[in-house]
Design a protein around this motif. Sequence first.
Motif, PDB file in Angstrom:
ATOM      1  N   ASP A   2      31.582   7.165  -3.838  1.00 26.85           N
ATOM      2  CA  ASP A   2      32.936   6.654  -3.767  1.00 26.85           C
ATOM      3  C   ASP A   2      33.870   7.582  -4.536  1.00 26.85           C
ATOM      4  OD1 ASP A   2      35.098   4.709  -5.120  1.00 26.85           O
ATOM      5  OD2 ASP A   2      34.493   3.974  -3.148  1.00 26.85           O
ATOM      6  N   ARG A   3      35.040   7.824  -3.995  1.00 23.38           N
ATOM      7  CA  ARG A   3      35.972   8.783  -4.599  1.00 23.38           C
ATOM      8  C   ARG A   3      36.300   8.438  -6.042  1.00 23.38           C
ATOM      9  NH1 ARG A   3      41.275   8.498  -4.901  1.00 23.38           N
ATOM     10  NH2 ARG A   3      41.385   6.856  -3.361  1.00 23.38           N
ATOM     11  N   GLN A   4      36.613   7.185  -6.334  1.00 18.29           N
ATOM     12  CA  GLN A   4      36.976   6.822  -7.699  1.00 18.29           C
ATOM     13  C   GLN A   4      35.814   7.010  -8.663  1.00 18.29           C
ATOM     14  OE1 GLN A   4      37.832   4.918  -5.071  1.00 18.29           O
ATOM     15  NE2 GLN A   4      40.037   5.102  -5.160  1.00 18.29           N
ATOM     16  N   ILE A   5      34.620   6.776  -8.205  1.00 19.96           N
ATOM     17  CA  ILE A   5      33.459   6.906  -9.075  1.00 19.96           C
ATOM     18  C   ILE A   5      33.096   8.363  -9.270  1.00 19.96           C
ATOM     19  CG2 ILE A   5      31.001   6.403  -9.335  1.00 19.96           C
ATOM     20  CD1 ILE A   5      31.519   3.804  -7.814  1.00 19.96           C
ATOM     21  N   ARG A  50      28.916  -0.016   1.980  1.00 23.66           N
ATOM     22  CA  ARG A  50      27.891   0.911   2.470  1.00 23.66           C
ATOM     23  C   ARG A  50      26.828   1.150   1.395  1.00 23.66           C
ATOM     24  NH1 ARG A  50      32.596   3.638   2.724  1.00 23.66           N
ATOM     25  NH2 ARG A  50      31.714   5.233   1.399  1.00 23.66           N
ATOM     26  N   GLU A  51      25.642   1.544   1.837  1.00 21.88           N
ATOM     27  CA  GLU A  51      24.530   1.830   0.925  1.00 21.88           C
ATOM     28  C   GLU A  51      24.900   2.938  -0.063  1.00 21.88           C
ATOM     29  OE1 GLU A  51      21.047   1.565  -1.054  1.00 21.88           O
ATOM     30  OE2 GLU A  51      21.755   0.183   0.485  1.00 21.88           O
ATOM     31  N   GLU A  52      25.641   3.944   0.406  1.00 22.77           N
ATOM     32  CA  GLU A  52      26.047   5.048  -0.482  1.00 22.77           C
ATOM     33  C   GLU A  52      26.937   4.523  -1.615  1.00 22.77           C
ATOM     34  OE1 GLU A  52      27.326   5.448   3.053  1.00 22.77           O
ATOM     35  OE2 GLU A  52      25.216   5.830   3.415  1.00 22.77           O
ATOM     36  N   GLN A  53      27.773   3.561  -1.284  1.00 29.34           N
ATOM     37  CA  GLN A  53      28.657   3.001  -2.306  1.00 29.34           C
ATOM     38  C   GLN A  53      27.854   2.204  -3.334  1.00 29.34           C
ATOM     39  OE1 GLN A  53      31.622   0.178  -0.984  1.00 29.34           O
ATOM     40  NE2 GLN A  53      33.000   0.786  -2.630  1.00 29.34           N
ATOM     41  N   ILE A  54      26.875   1.459  -2.876  1.00 29.16           N
ATOM     42  CA  ILE A  54      26.016   0.700  -3.797  1.00 29.16           C
ATOM     43  C   ILE A  54      25.283   1.654  -4.733  1.00 29.16           C
ATOM     44  CG2 ILE A  54      23.969  -0.784  -3.936  1.00 29.16           C
ATOM     45  CD1 ILE A  54      24.965  -2.059  -1.275  1.00 29.16           C
ATOM     46  N   GLN A  55      24.782   2.748  -4.201  1.00 27.46           N
ATOM     47  CA  GLN A  55      24.090   3.737  -5.033  1.00 27.46           C
ATOM     48  C   GLN A  55      25.046   4.385  -6.029  1.00 27.46           C
ATOM     49  OE1 GLN A  55      22.271   6.376  -2.193  1.00 27.46           O
ATOM     50  NE2 GLN A  55      20.649   4.922  -1.681  1.00 27.46           N
TER      51      GLN A  55
END
Length: 154
Positions: A2-5, A50-55
Amino acid sequence: MDRQISTSINNLHAFISCSRNDQAIVESIGKQFQANRMKMGYASRTILIREEQIQAIDIAIRHCQVFVVLLTKNYIKDIFCHSDIRKAYENKKPVLVLSLEDIDFPETLSSIYKSASVDQKLSTIVPIIGWDKPIQYSIETLVQSVLIFTRHPD
């Protein structure tokens, strides 16, 4: 990620867990963090995560120094936020709860709070009451609290 993270993962002072409906408040918090040369991350949540965001959220919680809950009625309704609390607990992160509305802790946070008060090795949970003050004052209190938890002696 995620961009903010991803822009804030290195030396992350705080990760802010918030409802997607409260992200404007988090952006105000971000401005205060920047003014104090601090890094924070948060997830720009959508209806479908999305899974990528959870990770990315998992990584940010592991790397942050302090976990912040932006507690509102929106937060209580957001099931994904409750999983953030469990992840912070598992990673033994200090938890600051910025309560912007006069509401009770969600059950997930309440059970961790009770455990933390019994076993001091667990996460510290510090409530910051912000519903009876102007939002900017509450944000400043939050920033000062994060500074206290992240200050390292030279």
